[in-house]
Structures are given as structure tokens and as C-alpha cells.
Design a protein around this motif. Structure first.
Motif, PDB file in Angstrom:
ATOM      1  N   ARG B  84     -10.600   3.477  10.421  1.00  0.00           N
ATOM      2  CA  ARG B  84     -12.047   3.359  10.371  1.00  0.00           C
ATOM      3  C   ARG B  84     -12.574   3.162   8.951  1.00  0.00           C
ATOM      4  O   ARG B  84     -13.568   2.508   8.731  1.00  0.00           O
ATOM      5  CB  ARG B  84     -12.695   4.588  11.001  1.00  0.00           C
ATOM      6  N   LYS B  85     -11.896   3.798   8.001  1.00  0.00           N
ATOM      7  CA  LYS B  85     -12.375   3.713   6.621  1.00  0.00           C
ATOM      8  C   LYS B  85     -11.269   3.124   5.745  1.00  0.00           C
ATOM      9  O   LYS B  85     -10.089   3.300   6.049  1.00  0.00           O
ATOM     10  CB  LYS B  85     -12.714   5.116   6.095  1.00  0.00           C
ATOM     11  N   PRO B  86     -11.671   2.486   4.660  1.00  0.00           N
ATOM     12  CA  PRO B  86     -10.630   2.054   3.714  1.00  0.00           C
ATOM     13  C   PRO B  86      -9.942   3.272   3.117  1.00  0.00           C
ATOM     14  O   PRO B  86     -10.541   4.349   2.989  1.00  0.00           O
ATOM     15  CB  PRO B  86     -11.416   1.268   2.661  1.00  0.00           C
ATOM     16  N   ILE B  87      -8.707   3.115   2.765  1.00  0.00           N
ATOM     17  CA  ILE B  87      -7.942   4.226   2.211  1.00  0.00           C
ATOM     18  C   ILE B  87      -8.305   4.402   0.738  1.00  0.00           C
ATOM     19  O   ILE B  87      -8.258   3.442  -0.029  1.00  0.00           O
ATOM     20  CB  ILE B  87      -6.438   3.940   2.349  1.00  0.00           C
ATOM     21  N   PRO B  88      -8.677   5.615   0.362  1.00  0.00           N
ATOM     22  CA  PRO B  88      -9.067   5.818  -1.032  1.00  0.00           C
ATOM     23  C   PRO B  88      -7.879   5.728  -1.987  1.00  0.00           C
ATOM     24  O   PRO B  88      -6.740   6.012  -1.601  1.00  0.00           O
ATOM     25  CB  PRO B  88      -9.663   7.229  -1.032  1.00  0.00           C
ATOM     26  N   GLY B  89      -8.155   5.333  -3.211  1.00  0.00           N
ATOM     27  CA  GLY B  89      -7.107   5.230  -4.227  1.00  0.00           C
ATOM     28  C   GLY B  89      -7.094   3.842  -4.833  1.00  0.00           C
ATOM     29  O   GLY B  89      -7.249   2.857  -4.132  1.00  0.00           O
ATOM     30  N   ASP B  90      -6.877   3.785  -6.145  1.00  0.00           N
ATOM     31  CA  ASP B  90      -6.965   2.500  -6.837  1.00  0.00           C
ATOM     32  C   ASP B  90      -5.632   1.782  -6.904  1.00  0.00           C
ATOM     33  O   ASP B  90      -5.576   0.563  -7.011  1.00  0.00           O
ATOM     34  CB  ASP B  90      -7.492   2.718  -8.261  1.00  0.00           C
ATOM     35  N   THR B  91      -4.558   2.529  -6.852  1.00  0.00           N
ATOM     36  CA  THR B  91      -3.239   1.893  -6.926  1.00  0.00           C
ATOM     37  C   THR B  91      -2.529   2.103  -5.594  1.00  0.00           C
ATOM     38  O   THR B  91      -2.857   3.027  -4.839  1.00  0.00           O
ATOM     39  CB  THR B  91      -2.394   2.544  -8.038  1.00  0.00           C
ATOM     40  N   PRO B  92      -1.532   1.243  -5.314  1.00  0.00           N
ATOM     41  CA  PRO B  92      -0.719   1.468  -4.117  1.00  0.00           C
ATOM     42  C   PRO B  92      -0.158   2.873  -4.073  1.00  0.00           C
ATOM     43  O   PRO B  92      -0.189   3.526  -3.029  1.00  0.00           O
ATOM     44  CB  PRO B  92       0.380   0.423  -4.255  1.00  0.00           C
ATOM     45  N   ALA B  93       0.306   3.352  -5.208  1.00  0.00           N
ATOM     46  CA  ALA B  93       0.910   4.684  -5.234  1.00  0.00           C
ATOM     47  C   ALA B  93      -0.098   5.748  -4.810  1.00  0.00           C
ATOM     48  O   ALA B  93       0.219   6.632  -4.003  1.00  0.00           O
ATOM     49  CB  ALA B  93       1.449   4.991  -6.637  1.00  0.00           C
ATOM     50  N   ASP B  94      -1.315   5.636  -5.322  1.00  0.00           N
ATOM     51  CA  ASP B  94      -2.338   6.609  -4.953  1.00  0.00           C
ATOM     52  C   ASP B  94      -2.632   6.568  -3.464  1.00  0.00           C
ATOM     53  O   ASP B  94      -2.759   7.597  -2.806  1.00  0.00           O
ATOM     54  CB  ASP B  94      -3.640   6.326  -5.723  1.00  0.00           C
ATOM     55  N   ALA B 166       8.241   0.250   1.591  1.00  0.00           N
ATOM     56  CA  ALA B 166       7.707   0.973   2.736  1.00  0.00           C
ATOM     57  C   ALA B 166       8.829   1.620   3.532  1.00  0.00           C
ATOM     58  O   ALA B 166       8.710   2.750   4.012  1.00  0.00           O
ATOM     59  CB  ALA B 166       6.905   0.032   3.628  1.00  0.00           C
ATOM     60  N   ARG B 167       9.931   0.905   3.634  1.00  0.00           N
ATOM     61  CA  ARG B 167      11.049   1.445   4.403  1.00  0.00           C
ATOM     62  C   ARG B 167      11.628   2.686   3.737  1.00  0.00           C
ATOM     63  O   ARG B 167      11.900   3.691   4.396  1.00  0.00           O
ATOM     64  CB  ARG B 167      12.130   0.380   4.562  1.00  0.00           C
ATOM     65  N   VAL B 168      11.808   2.595   2.436  1.00  0.00           N
ATOM     66  CA  VAL B 168      12.368   3.756   1.735  1.00  0.00           C
ATOM     67  C   VAL B 168      11.433   4.948   1.867  1.00  0.00           C
ATOM     68  O   VAL B 168      11.868   6.073   2.123  1.00  0.00           O
ATOM     69  CB  VAL B 168      12.628   3.423   0.252  1.00  0.00           C
ATOM     70  N   ILE B 169      10.154   4.680   1.737  1.00  0.00           N
ATOM     71  CA  ILE B 169       9.208   5.793   1.842  1.00  0.00           C
ATOM     72  C   ILE B 169       9.260   6.426   3.224  1.00  0.00           C
ATOM     73  O   ILE B 169       9.265   7.652   3.358  1.00  0.00           O
ATOM     74  CB  ILE B 169       7.778   5.324   1.516  1.00  0.00           C
ATOM     75  N   SER B 170       9.330   5.606   4.242  1.00  0.00           N
ATOM     76  CA  SER B 170       9.360   6.235   5.565  1.00  0.00           C
ATOM     77  C   SER B 170      10.673   6.975   5.774  1.00  0.00           C
ATOM     78  O   SER B 170      10.703   8.009   6.443  1.00  0.00           O
ATOM     79  CB  SER B 170       9.084   5.229   6.676  1.00  0.00           C
ATOM     80  N   ASP B 171      11.742   6.494   5.174  1.00  0.00           N
ATOM     81  CA  ASP B 171      13.000   7.239   5.248  1.00  0.00           C
ATOM     82  C   ASP B 171      12.861   8.612   4.602  1.00  0.00           C
ATOM     83  O   ASP B 171      13.298   9.625   5.159  1.00  0.00           O
ATOM     84  CB  ASP B 171      14.119   6.463   4.532  1.00  0.00           C
ATOM     85  N   VAL B 172      12.261   8.614   3.428  1.00  0.00           N
ATOM     86  CA  VAL B 172      12.092   9.885   2.722  1.00  0.00           C
ATOM     87  C   VAL B 172      11.194  10.815   3.533  1.00  0.00           C
ATOM     88  O   VAL B 172      11.465  12.009   3.657  1.00  0.00           O
ATOM     89  CB  VAL B 172      11.489   9.658   1.320  1.00  0.00           C
ATOM     90  N   TRP B 173      10.188  10.233   4.110  1.00  0.00           N
ATOM     91  CA  TRP B 173       9.273  11.045   4.897  1.00  0.00           C
ATOM     92  C   TRP B 173       9.992  11.686   6.075  1.00  0.00           C
ATOM     93  O   TRP B 173       9.862  12.883   6.337  1.00  0.00           O
ATOM     94  CB  TRP B 173       8.110  10.187   5.383  1.00  0.00           C
ATOM     95  N   THR B 196       7.017  12.425  -5.540  1.00  0.00           N
ATOM     96  CA  THR B 196       8.059  12.006  -6.479  1.00  0.00           C
ATOM     97  C   THR B 196       8.666  10.679  -6.054  1.00  0.00           C
ATOM     98  O   THR B 196       8.849   9.773  -6.873  1.00  0.00           O
ATOM     99  CB  THR B 196       9.167  13.069  -6.550  1.00  0.00           C
ATOM    100  N   ALA B 197       8.974  10.574  -4.780  1.00  0.00           N
ATOM    101  CA  ALA B 197       9.578   9.333  -4.300  1.00  0.00           C
ATOM    102  C   ALA B 197       8.634   8.155  -4.514  1.00  0.00           C
ATOM    103  O   ALA B 197       9.051   7.085  -4.986  1.00  0.00           O
ATOM    104  CB  ALA B 197       9.925   9.469  -2.822  1.00  0.00           C
ATOM    105  N   VAL B 198       7.371   8.361  -4.207  1.00  0.00           N
ATOM    106  CA  VAL B 198       6.389   7.281  -4.399  1.00  0.00           C
ATOM    107  C   VAL B 198       6.329   6.889  -5.866  1.00  0.00           C
ATOM    108  O   VAL B 198       6.308   5.704  -6.216  1.00  0.00           O
ATOM    109  CB  VAL B 198       5.006   7.731  -3.887  1.00  0.00           C
ATOM    110  N   ARG B 199       6.334   7.885  -6.722  1.00  0.00           N
ATOM    111  CA  ARG B 199       6.278   7.617  -8.160  1.00  0.00           C
ATOM    112  C   ARG B 199       7.510   6.821  -8.610  1.00  0.00           C
ATOM    113  O   ARG B 199       7.407   5.862  -9.382  1.00  0.00           O
ATOM    114  CB  ARG B 199       6.187   8.950  -8.912  1.00  0.00           C
ATOM    115  N   LEU B 200       8.662   7.198  -8.096  1.00  0.00           N
ATOM    116  CA  LEU B 200       9.883   6.500  -8.497  1.00  0.00           C
ATOM    117  C   LEU B 200       9.874   5.053  -8.012  1.00  0.00           C
ATOM    118  O   LEU B 200      10.404   4.159  -8.677  1.00  0.00           O
ATOM    119  CB  LEU B 200      11.115   7.209  -7.923  1.00  0.00           C
TER     120      LEU B 200
END
Lengths: 203, 203
Positions: B84-94, B166-173, B196-200
Motif C-alpha cells: 500500500r505504501k512505498p517502502i521507506p529508506g533511501d538506499t536499497p540496503a535501508d 535477493a536470493r542470498v538475503i532470503s537464504d540468510v533470513w 550484517t548480511a545486508v551490509r555485506l
DNA sequence: GGTAAAACTGCAACGTGTTTCTATTATGCC
DNA sequence: GGCATAATAGAAACACGTTGCAGTTTTACC
């Protein structure tokens, strides 16, 4: 959610008991190799290990404990055989990729066994925390050795960053394994997937 | 390993059938919320949904299919509310961190439900491939939206790199979720781990 | 409205993980 | 060697996922 735990090798006083434990784990692996998770039936394990069902449950309080313990034993052996030679590769990424590729190849050779052990690991609840912790330590140690290469010394503290990288890699590995076991990824895709993750992390 | 599949919402012709399906999934979630995976007993689900056991199995060919389908429905709802709303944050990582933190908070509120759904997901074998695929698509879509932010357009092809991240992140999740469910990680650690994973990955 | 097919109910039964219990055997100690 | 204790064997019983089936109800179609 009581934390019950399996009898470890060190817990067992007599040689007969250590032998029983070995027979049980051998039977578990043999059945797993033949028919995977479903084929590891407690009655069958007990019979093949020449042990009463009650005794099997005395050594391993559930099927999941049993299989995760089998995984831990397997890992130990891998560790030992891997520890004999330095890991080839000039960069951490190369060495990690090497170790992962090798491990993946090993798992492919016994797909049923891998399926059984992986599913048990993933299905484990908190009562299996102890056994899972053992496996986790082994995995971390293995990846740390690969990351550090020749600089690795037993017991050396990895940096925060190294630890984080190793953790992410093992997460990806686990997820890939699950996908492979359930037929969602081919072996080649698992390897590619891991290589990609390593490349993204170690650049 | 035949791929049997659950009856999806769209499969069902009559309103009565859609209602039965809804009641079954509602009962599943209610039981899961109360007592987790073990409390979701097929007889109990059937009774609470006011449906015969055989009918339950007609709609969902196994307990795992049932729980993974419940997960898929849950995800759909999350998707809708998130869309419904845009996702807040200026960078992909955020943005990714925001989505993950929010999802993690949601899961914490119903730990038993999370335990039930996660364990079913991890235990699923290849016969559940269809249901799992649905969940995977939803997860990927969610992460892609977060990565792209305002630039996201429905159906746009992500780049190879974005997909890999995206795949790595979902794996970590997933791995973090499993660890949390089994009490190996606290909720805070899950969040930290993910950050941490997102940052890396997104640097 | 009548009829065939499909869906549903209620219930029994089966398989496998787990528990329990009694009798027997092995172990450690004096 | 004899005894107390723990460990094991053997077998029955329980719990829950799953299957099968006879009878009933709903649905689709003419």
C-alpha cells in the motif's frame, strides 16, 4: 521444552557401550543411504544395530537426535580428513569455494543420506539444541580455516567481519542444500549459487 | 515422488468450497498460534474447521502441504498490506533492512505460529514443490521491491546481480528463522544478523 | 424435478515414532 | 563370590499422520 540430549562418545564408560553407539550410528547411516529419511525407522535401526528399541531411545532420545548425531559424526570425519592438507587456493574466496565444492560433491554421492541428515537438521526443534550446536561449531571451524588459509591457527579468534562472512556462507549453503534435497535446485545450481554468494561477499 | 498439490483458492468452484478452505486455514493458524507445529493435529484441524478428516485431506494432501499453504496465504496478506505504501529508506540496503525488521517483528508476535510454519517449510519434500514455489516467488518479489524502491514496477526484470543478492538475503533470513525457532538466536540477534548480511552484500 | 457424478461425513484401520513395563543381564564394589 | 545398581532385551501399548470405505449430501446438467 526440556533439552534432552544424546549420549555422546565421551559420555560412555565401557567399550561395549561405545560399540553400541557406533553400531547404532552405522545402522542409521546404512539405512539412510539406502532409503533416506523415511527409511531410517527406529525399529529398523534397532534391529540392524542389534539393540533393543528401548536401548536405542536410551542412547538417542528421538529420531531427530539420532540423525543429527549421525551428521555430527560425519562432520567430524570430514574435518579430520580435511585437516591433513592445507586448503588449496590463494584467496579466501578460492579456498572457501574449494571447500564448498568438495563438500557438495561428497553430498551428491549419497543423495539419500544427505536428504535424511539435512531434513533432520532442519526439522530439529529446541530439544536438539546441543547436537545442533556441535554441528554448527564444526561448520564454522571449517569455513574459518578456509577463509584464513595458511594463516589459520587452532583457536585463533576470527575477526568480526570474517565471522559474519562465514555465517552468511553457511546460511546460503544450508538453504541450497535444502533446495537440492527437495529437488528445487540441481547440483550444478547449488555450486553456482554458492560461488555467486562467495563472490558477492568476498570482493 | 509424485507432486500432489493442495487445492488453491482459484481451483475451488463454489463459495462453499472456498469457505471450507478458508475455515481449514483459519483453524490451522489458530491451532498453530496456540501450540505450534505439534498442536496442528489433523483431527483437531478438521474438527475446528467443521470438516471431516477425509475432506481435510482432499483439500490438503498432508500436514506439510496444509502448513505451507497457510504460510503462503499469510505471505499474500503481508504482501498486500506492504504494497500500500512505498517502502521507506533511501538506499536499497535501508529498504531491505526495513522490510526484514518489520517481518521479523511480525513473526516474533506469534512465535508458535512461526515455529509451525517454519518447520513445515523446512521439512517439506519434493511433493510440496508447488506450494513452496509460491512462497518463494512472494519472498523474491518482496525483496525486489525493497531493493528497487520507488523504481520498482510490476513485472520488471531484476538484474542478475539483484536476483543473486535477493536470493542470498532470503537464504540468510531462512537460516536465521530456523535458528530463532530452535532457540539458537534471539530476536535481536536475528535482526543484527540480517543487518550484517545486508551490509555485506549491498556495499 | 430427476439423475449421475462429485464431494462430504463418520469411522475404522494401518504405520511408525515414542513410551512403558517386566524380566534378564552386565557392571562395580565389598 | 555375592550383592546393589544400572543397563539391556523384549514386547505391548499409545499417539498421530495417513488411508480406505460405506453411506449421505450437494452439485451440475438435462
Amino acid at each position: 521444552m526440556a533439552t534432552v540430549s544424546s549420549l555422546t562418545y565421551d559420555d560412555l564408560g565401557s567399550a561395549a557401550q561405545r560399540d553400541r553407539r557406533r553400531r547404532i550410528l552405522d545402522a542409521t547411516m546404512a539405512l539412510a543411504a539406502r532409503g533416506g529419511f523415511d527409511a531410517v525407522q527406529m525399529r529398523a535401526v534397532a534391529e540392524q544395530a542389534d539393540v533393543a528399541l528401548g536401548t536405542l531411545y536410551r542412547y538417542f532420545p528421538s529420531k531427530i537426535h539420532l540423525l543429527v548425531s549421525a551428521l555430527a559424526r560425519q562432520f567430524e570425519e570430514t574435518q579430520v580428513s580435511l585437516g591433513r592438507k592445507p586448503i588449496p587456493g590463494d584467496t579466501p574466496a578460492d579456498r572457501v569455494a574449494f571447500v564448498l565444492a568438495r563438500a557438495t560433491r561428497g553430498l551428491q554421492k549419497e543423495p539419500n543420506t544427505t536428504e535424511a541428515l539435512t531434513r533432520a537438521f532442519m526439522f530439529a526443534d529446541s530439544s536438539v539444541a546441543g547436537e545442533i550446536h556441535v554441528v554448527g561449531l564444526q561448520l564454522t571451524a571449517m569455513l574459518n580455516r578456509a577463509l584464513k588459509g595458511a594463516d589459520y591457527v587452532e583457536g585463533a579468534e576470527p575477526t568480526e567481519e570474517e565471522l559474519a562472512v562465514a555465517r552468511v556462507i553457511s546460511d546460503v549453503w544450508l538453504a541450497a542444500l535444502v533446495s537440492w534435497v527437495t529437488g528445487r535446485l540441481s547440483a550444478q545450481e547449488v555450486t553456482d549459487h554458492l560461488d555467486t554468494a562467495v563472490r558477492l561477499l568476498l570482493r
